[in-house]
Design a protein around this motif. Structure first.
Motif, PDB file in Angstrom:
ATOM      1  N   GLY A 145       0.817  -1.208   0.000  1.00 16.21           N
ATOM      2  CA  GLY A 145       0.000   0.000   0.000  1.00 16.21           C
ATOM      3  C   GLY A 145       0.850   1.255   0.000  1.00 16.21           C
ATOM      4  O   GLY A 145       0.526   2.237  -0.674  1.00 16.21           O
ATOM      5  N   SER A 146       1.948   1.246   0.750  1.00 20.61           N
ATOM      6  CA  SER A 146       2.821   2.427   0.760  1.00 20.61           C
ATOM      7  C   SER A 146       3.526   2.589  -0.583  1.00 20.61           C
ATOM      8  O   SER A 146       3.759   3.710  -1.038  1.00 20.61           O
ATOM      9  N   PHE A 147       3.849   1.468  -1.230  1.00 19.39           N
ATOM     10  CA  PHE A 147       4.443   1.542  -2.572  1.00 19.39           C
ATOM     11  C   PHE A 147       3.451   2.142  -3.566  1.00 19.39           C
ATOM     12  O   PHE A 147       3.810   3.015  -4.361  1.00 19.39           O
ATOM     13  N   LEU A 148       2.196   1.707  -3.501  1.00 16.40           N
ATOM     14  CA  LEU A 148       1.180   2.257  -4.401  1.00 16.40           C
ATOM     15  C   LEU A 148       0.960   3.743  -4.139  1.00 16.40           C
ATOM     16  O   LEU A 148       0.753   4.518  -5.080  1.00 16.40           O
ATOM     17  N   ARG A 149       1.003   4.147  -2.879  1.00 15.30           N
ATOM     18  CA  ARG A 149       0.870   5.569  -2.565  1.00 15.30           C
ATOM     19  C   ARG A 149       2.034   6.371  -3.140  1.00 15.30           C
ATOM     20  O   ARG A 149       1.852   7.449  -3.689  1.00 15.30           O
ATOM     21  N   ASN A 161       4.226  10.100  -7.079  1.00 17.59           N
ATOM     22  CA  ASN A 161       5.412  10.323  -7.921  1.00 17.59           C
ATOM     23  C   ASN A 161       5.257   9.579  -9.246  1.00 17.59           C
ATOM     24  O   ASN A 161       6.081   8.750  -9.615  1.00 17.59           O
ATOM     25  N   SER A 162       4.218   9.906  -9.977  1.00 16.34           N
ATOM     26  CA  SER A 162       3.908   9.189 -11.213  1.00 16.34           C
ATOM     27  C   SER A 162       5.042   9.268 -12.221  1.00 16.34           C
ATOM     28  O   SER A 162       5.392   8.276 -12.870  1.00 16.34           O
ATOM     29  N   LEU A 221      -0.349  13.694 -16.606  1.00 19.16           N
ATOM     30  CA  LEU A 221      -0.011  12.305 -16.339  1.00 19.16           C
ATOM     31  C   LEU A 221      -0.671  11.895 -15.042  1.00 19.16           C
ATOM     32  O   LEU A 221      -0.449  12.518 -14.006  1.00 19.16           O
ATOM     33  N   ARG A 222      -1.496  10.851 -15.120  1.00 17.42           N
ATOM     34  CA  ARG A 222      -2.179  10.402 -13.919  1.00 17.42           C
ATOM     35  C   ARG A 222      -2.221   8.889 -13.917  1.00 17.42           C
ATOM     36  O   ARG A 222      -2.788   8.287 -14.814  1.00 17.42           O
ATOM     37  N   LEU A 223      -1.566   8.300 -12.946  1.00 17.01           N
ATOM     38  CA  LEU A 223      -1.600   6.858 -12.780  1.00 17.01           C
ATOM     39  C   LEU A 223      -2.622   6.523 -11.717  1.00 17.01           C
ATOM     40  O   LEU A 223      -2.651   7.133 -10.647  1.00 17.01           O
ATOM     41  N   ARG A 224      -3.421   5.558 -12.015  1.00 22.19           N
ATOM     42  CA  ARG A 224      -4.416   5.125 -11.034  1.00 22.19           C
ATOM     43  C   ARG A 224      -4.193   3.642 -10.809  1.00 22.19           C
ATOM     44  O   ARG A 224      -4.441   2.834 -11.688  1.00 22.19           O
TER      45      ARG A 224
END
Length: 170
Positions: A3-7, A12-13, A145-148
């Motif tokens: 979860g912290s990696f995904l955050r 920082n996309s 740029l937006r990573l989801r």
């Protein structure tokens, strides 16, 4: 932990995408080393440029993704991107000159086939241009740029969000 990696990726996309593109530089360096030197004499020092670029570019990109400084990341990504485009364009020119020398003015089908099999690959250096352009564009603040990442919930039929979305698209 995941979860912290995904955050971190969400926040920082650009750096996350740079870390995804960085191994491509190693792959291009390896491919260049094999095609330039495997079973051949090291007679042309210019052939080391794409190999050195790939290794140095990988190290630089990985190193600047760690600190929080956006300015250092942007300028490094731009520099690595511009250098990649330059390496690719010069490599394409050098390969095109070798291809034309192999043709020696005879453009028959048999000679074209022979030149394509003997001369260096004509369009292979353009992969450096593509990766360099992607890295250069990645550093631009004008590019949205937006990573989801993670689970994305589909809107429910009776939810307010789905009706407002339907009204906006009409």
């Amino acid at each position: 932990m995941f979860g912290s990696f995904l955050r971190w990726v969400r926040l920082n996309s650009r750096k996350a995408l740079a870390l995804v593109l960085a191994p491509g530089l190693i792959a291009l360096a390896f491919d260049s080393a094999v095609s330039h030197w495997a079973g051949k004499d090291f007679d042309n020092r210019w052939q080391a440029i794409p190999v050195v670029y790939g290794l140095v570019g990988f190290l630089l990109l990985t190193a600047v993704c760690i600190p929080k400084s956006r300015k250092v990341f942007v300028w490094t990504a731009r520099g690595v991107g511009l250098a990649g485009m330059l390496v690719g364009l010069m490599g394409t020119y050098i390969h095109a000159v070798a291809f034309m020398e192999e043709l020696a003015g005879d453009y028959s089908a048999a000679n074209l086939e022979g030149a394509l099999s003997v001369a260096p690959p004509l369009l292979a250096p353009l992969s450096f241009v593509g990766l360099g352009a992607a890295l250069f564009a990645l550093s631009s603040a004008r590019m949205l740029l937006r990573l989801r990442l993670g689970s994305v919930r589909a809107p429910q039929a009776g939810a307010e969000g789905s009706s407002s979305l339907a009204q906006e698209t009409v």
